[in-house]
Design a protein around this motif. Structure first.
Motif, mmCIF file in Angstrom:
data_model
loop_
_atom_site.group_PDB
_atom_site.id
_atom_site.type_symbol
_atom_site.label_atom_id
_atom_site.label_comp_id
_atom_site.label_asym_id
_atom_site.label_seq_id
_atom_site.Cartn_x
_atom_site.Cartn_y
_atom_site.Cartn_z
ATOM 1 N N LEU A 6 57.725 4.759 19.059
ATOM 2 C CA LEU A 6 56.145 4.612 20.539
ATOM 3 C C LEU A 6 55.947 3.681 21.408
ATOM 4 O O LEU A 6 56.750 2.347 21.294
ATOM 5 C CB LEU A 6 55.491 4.099 18.853
ATOM 6 C CG LEU A 6 54.030 3.930 19.486
ATOM 7 C CD1 LEU A 6 53.475 4.768 19.845
ATOM 8 C CD2 LEU A 6 53.342 3.462 18.422
ATOM 9 N N GLY A 126 51.274 8.405 23.548
ATOM 10 C CA GLY A 126 49.441 8.675 22.725
ATOM 11 C C GLY A 126 49.101 9.968 23.098
ATOM 12 O O GLY A 126 49.869 10.792 23.001
ATOM 13 N N VAL A 131 48.788 9.622 18.378
ATOM 14 C CA VAL A 131 49.509 7.966 17.521
ATOM 15 C C VAL A 131 49.027 7.565 15.813
ATOM 16 O O VAL A 131 50.056 7.661 15.266
ATOM 17 C CB VAL A 131 49.871 7.117 18.536
ATOM 18 C CG1 VAL A 131 50.202 5.814 17.768
ATOM 19 C CG2 VAL A 131 50.537 6.859 19.294
ATOM 20 N N ILE A 158 45.363 2.349 17.103
ATOM 21 C CA ILE A 158 45.521 3.555 16.041
ATOM 22 C C ILE A 158 46.596 2.888 14.429
ATOM 23 O O ILE A 158 46.237 4.204 14.109
ATOM 24 C CB ILE A 158 46.754 3.685 16.907
ATOM 25 C CG1 ILE A 158 47.865 1.867 16.914
ATOM 26 C CG2 ILE A 158 47.164 3.733 18.400
ATOM 27 C CD1 ILE A 158 49.302 2.006 17.097
#
Length: 185
Positions: A6, A126, A131, A158
């Motif tokens: 990420l 994203g 996410v 998130i």
């Protein structure tokens, strides 16, 4: 097995967007050291994962930049346009853009299948709800949180539950951004 990494901008108070999805709080004045790290994350990946809601803006932005060869962002834009992008959606079958395909299978099944294929790592950009679903399914192997030097008080997050993480690295940059790299425990 490939890692799912990420890369996400976040505020010091833990928001990834304003209440209406605003990103006007993000720091865009990035120094060469930070840009080098961003390029490293991209260059060690061969696939981009995104949620449907952020895809149109992402694809339109980079496809516009790639049409301007004199842009300082041109080389990076070329990577963003050329790299395969997998967009997760339950509502659409097609999203306009180069090298974009829509994935409608359950997120855990589809991501685990992608991670099992040969190749470089997979990068996730994203949006917030996508996410969050990846985190809920414990699919992310490395979280690179770009903490911007700003608090916005309210917005989109998130993390929806306690999520134990192990700090792997923390680097501060001239722009005021601090990148914390975590691995799930």
């Amino acid at each position: 097995m490939r890692k799912l990494k990420l890369q996400m901008q976040i505020t010091v108070d833990g928001f990834v967007a304003g209440p209406e999805g605003q990103l006007d709080w993000m720091t865009f004045d990035m120094d060469e050291k930070l840009l080098s790290f961003i390029n490293h994350l991209t260059d060690t990946s061969d696939t981009i994962l995104m949620g449907r809601k952020m895809t149109e803006g992402f694809v339109n932005y980079w496809e516009h930049v790639v049409s301007q060869p004199d842009s300082p962002e041109y080389a990076f834009a070329r990577k963003m346009v050329d790299m395969p992008k997998v967009v997760f959606s339950r509502t659409v079958d097609r999203v306009a853009g180069q090298n974009v395909r829509v994935e409608r299978a359950p997120v855990a099944d589809a991501v685990n299948q992608l991670k099992g294929r040969a190749g470089r790592d997979i990068i996730v950009y994203g949006g917030a709800s996508f996410v969050s679903s990846l985190l809920e399914h414990r699919l992310i192997d490395e979280l690179n949180l770009f903490v911007n030097p700003v608090a916005i008080g309210k917005g989109m997050r998130i993390f929806s539950e306690r999520t134990p993480l192990k700090l792997a690295a923390s680097v501060d940059y001239a722009s005021g951004i601090v990148v914390h790299t975590y691995q799930p425990r």
